[in-house]
Design an enzyme around this catalytic site. Structure first.
Site, PDB file in Angstrom:
ATOM      1  N   ARG A  35     -15.254 -15.483  -9.120  1.00 11.85           N
ATOM      2  CA  ARG A  35     -15.047 -14.028  -9.141  1.00 11.85           C
ATOM      3  C   ARG A  35     -16.343 -13.229  -9.044  1.00 11.85           C
ATOM      4  O   ARG A  35     -16.341 -12.120  -8.519  1.00 11.85           O
ATOM      5  CB  ARG A  35     -14.354 -13.616 -10.440  1.00 11.85           C
ATOM      6  N   ASP A  57      -4.856  -4.742 -18.679  1.00 10.49           N
ATOM      7  CA  ASP A  57      -3.991  -3.552 -18.765  1.00 10.49           C
ATOM      8  C   ASP A  57      -4.120  -2.836 -20.116  1.00 10.49           C
ATOM      9  O   ASP A  57      -3.127  -2.337 -20.666  1.00 10.49           O
ATOM     10  CB  ASP A  57      -2.517  -3.938 -18.511  1.00 10.49           C
ATOM     11  N   ASN A  90      -6.133   2.328 -12.546  1.00 10.21           N
ATOM     12  CA  ASN A  90      -5.123   1.390 -12.044  1.00 10.21           C
ATOM     13  C   ASN A  90      -3.735   1.976 -12.264  1.00 10.21           C
ATOM     14  O   ASN A  90      -3.535   2.783 -13.172  1.00 10.21           O
ATOM     15  CB  ASN A  90      -5.234   0.071 -12.824  1.00 10.21           C
ATOM     16  N   HIS A 132       0.111   0.648 -13.152  1.00 14.61           N
ATOM     17  CA  HIS A 132       0.809  -0.529 -13.675  1.00 14.61           C
ATOM     18  C   HIS A 132       2.292  -0.182 -13.793  1.00 14.61           C
ATOM     19  O   HIS A 132       2.630   0.868 -14.354  1.00 14.61           O
ATOM     20  CB  HIS A 132       0.225  -0.885 -15.046  1.00 14.61           C
ATOM     21  N   MET A 138      -4.210  -7.165  -6.680  1.00  8.65           N
ATOM     22  CA  MET A 138      -3.700  -8.234  -7.538  1.00  8.65           C
ATOM     23  C   MET A 138      -4.763  -9.279  -7.895  1.00  8.65           C
ATOM     24  O   MET A 138      -4.461 -10.469  -7.990  1.00  8.65           O
ATOM     25  CB  MET A 138      -2.494  -8.896  -6.852  1.00  8.65           C
ATOM     26  N   ARG A 139      -5.983  -8.831  -8.148  1.00  8.98           N
ATOM     27  CA  ARG A 139      -7.028  -9.745  -8.626  1.00  8.98           C
ATOM     28  C   ARG A 139      -7.558  -9.245  -9.958  1.00  8.98           C
ATOM     29  O   ARG A 139      -7.706  -8.029 -10.150  1.00  8.98           O
ATOM     30  CB  ARG A 139      -8.221  -9.808  -7.647  1.00  8.98           C
ATOM     31  N   GLY A 169       0.793  -1.231   0.000  1.00  6.66           N
ATOM     32  CA  GLY A 169       0.000   0.000   0.000  1.00  6.66           C
ATOM     33  C   GLY A 169       0.823   1.277   0.000  1.00  6.66           C
ATOM     34  O   GLY A 169       0.353   2.319   0.472  1.00  6.66           O
ATOM     35  N   SER A 170       2.031   1.221  -0.574  1.00  8.80           N
ATOM     36  CA  SER A 170       2.815   2.471  -0.601  1.00  8.80           C
ATOM     37  C   SER A 170       2.175   3.500  -1.542  1.00  8.80           C
ATOM     38  O   SER A 170       2.266   4.703  -1.302  1.00  8.80           O
ATOM     39  CB  SER A 170       4.274   2.196  -0.971  1.00  8.80           C
ATOM     40  N   ASN A 171       1.523   3.037  -2.599  1.00 11.56           N
ATOM     41  CA  ASN A 171       0.794   3.983  -3.456  1.00 11.56           C
ATOM     42  C   ASN A 171      -0.424   4.551  -2.719  1.00 11.56           C
ATOM     43  O   ASN A 171      -0.743   5.730  -2.860  1.00 11.56           O
ATOM     44  CB  ASN A 171       0.356   3.300  -4.760  1.00 11.56           C
TER      45      ASN A 171
HETATM   46  C1  GAR Z   1       3.140  -1.260  -7.522  1.00 11.17           C
HETATM   47  O1  GAR Z   1       4.399  -1.311  -8.147  1.00 11.17           O
HETATM   48  C2  GAR Z   1       2.046  -1.314  -8.563  1.00 11.17           C
HETATM   49  O2  GAR Z   1       2.367  -0.631  -9.751  1.00 11.17           O
HETATM   50  C3  GAR Z   1       1.952  -2.790  -8.807  1.00 11.17           C
HETATM   51  O3  GAR Z   1       2.076  -3.373  -7.538  1.00 11.17           O
HETATM   52  C4  GAR Z   1       2.867  -2.523  -6.712  1.00 11.17           C
HETATM   53  C5  GAR Z   1       2.099  -2.237  -5.444  1.00 11.17           C
HETATM   54  O4  GAR Z   1       2.891  -1.555  -4.516  1.00 11.17           O
HETATM   55  N1  GAR Z   1       0.716  -3.148  -9.423  1.00 11.17           N
HETATM   56  C6  GAR Z   1       0.587  -4.155 -10.297  1.00 11.17           C
HETATM   57  O5  GAR Z   1       1.512  -4.857 -10.638  1.00 11.17           O
HETATM   58  C7  GAR Z   1      -0.808  -4.329 -10.838  1.00 11.17           C
HETATM   59  N2  GAR Z   1      -0.816  -5.320 -11.869  1.00 11.17           N
HETATM   60  P1  GAR Z   1       2.215  -0.858  -3.253  1.00 11.17           P
HETATM   61  O6  GAR Z   1       1.294  -1.904  -2.607  1.00 11.17           O
HETATM   62  O7  GAR Z   1       3.384  -0.544  -2.356  1.00 11.17           O
HETATM   63  O8  GAR Z   1       1.483   0.347  -3.711  1.00 11.17           O
END
Ligand code: GAR
Length: 213
Positions: free
Chosen positions: A64, A144, A106, A108, A89-90, A11-13
């Site tokens: 799903r 994507d 999203n 990516h 990631m689902r 969850g850093s984003n």
């Molecule tokens: C991020 O790098 C994001 O772009 C990627 O997962 C990471 C999550 O990091 N997302 C994907 O690969 C989606 N297909 P976070 O949990 O620290 O935000």
């Protein structure tokens, strides 16, 4: 603008969006953080910031469709205007995607349309790309494939492995996601014929990045 954020991991984003909303200069708040993983650290980040959380564990659902319906219900109950996938990631069903058309985005960790799917940092290295980066895009029914809203570019350096490249990209993700959320909060993201137009975009045609391996 009421935001729902979906996370599966660190969850850093999410944190970058929390920090943006906390600065108080945008008309946006996160009203729900939802996770399919009960132990996701993103849930703790939300709790630390007094944001409502909900766990909908996909393992408790046969397929799903009912899982996604439960998520739709939670997000609708929270009256979200924008749904941000942040390391969620689902794969989502057409039912979910269509319910939130035009308000589901999203991040990516590659420069789409190159390198969709999984292990995308390794894909970029294996392809010998000089640049990779991150993309914020609308989510459609494809993998994507939705309209691109914003991108950040980073070099792929000699000696990079998937982890070093991922770390360099993630740092820029933390700038990119808040920027995109801000654009939404200002009603500046228009979806026209499958492409995005940014209202009052300041163009800088001198901004060029050149690199070599
Ligand atoms: C991020 O790098 C994001 O772009 C990627 O997962 C990471 C999550 O990091 N997302 C994907 O690969 C989606 N297909 P976070 O949990 O620290 O935000």
């Amino acid at each position: 603008m009421r935001i729902g954020v979906l996370v599966s991991g660190s969850g850093s984003n999410l944190q970058a969006i929390i920090d943006l909303c906390k600065r108080g200069d945008i008309a946006a708040e996160i009203v729900l953080v939802l996770s399919n993983v009960p132990t996701a650290y993103g849930l703790q980040r939300a709790k630390d910031n007094a944001i409502a959380t909900k766990v909908i564990d996909h393992k408790n659902y046969d397929n799903r469709e009912p899982f996604d319906k439960a998520m739709i219900e939670a997000l609708d109950d929270a009256r979200v205007d924008l749904v941000c996938l942040a390391g969620f990631m689902r794969l989502l069903t057409p039912t979910f995607v269509n319910h939130f058309t035009g308000r589901l985005i999203n991040i990516h960790p590659a420069l789409l349309p190159s390198f969709p799917g999984l292990h995308v940092q390794q894909q970029a290295i294996d392809a010998g790309a000089c640049f990779s980066g991150a993309t914020i895009h609308f989510v459609d029914e494809g993998m994507d494939t939705g309209a691109i809203i914003a991108q950040a570019v980073v070099p792929v350096l000699q000696g990079d492995d998937a982890d070093t490249l991922a770390a360099r990209i993630l740092k820029q993700e933390h700038r990119l996601y808040p920027m995109a959320v801000r654009l939404f909060s200002e009603n500046r993201v228009l979806l026209k014929n499958g492409r995005v137009e940014i209202v009052n975009c300041i163009q800088d045609d001198a901004a060029v990045i050149i690199s070599h391996k």
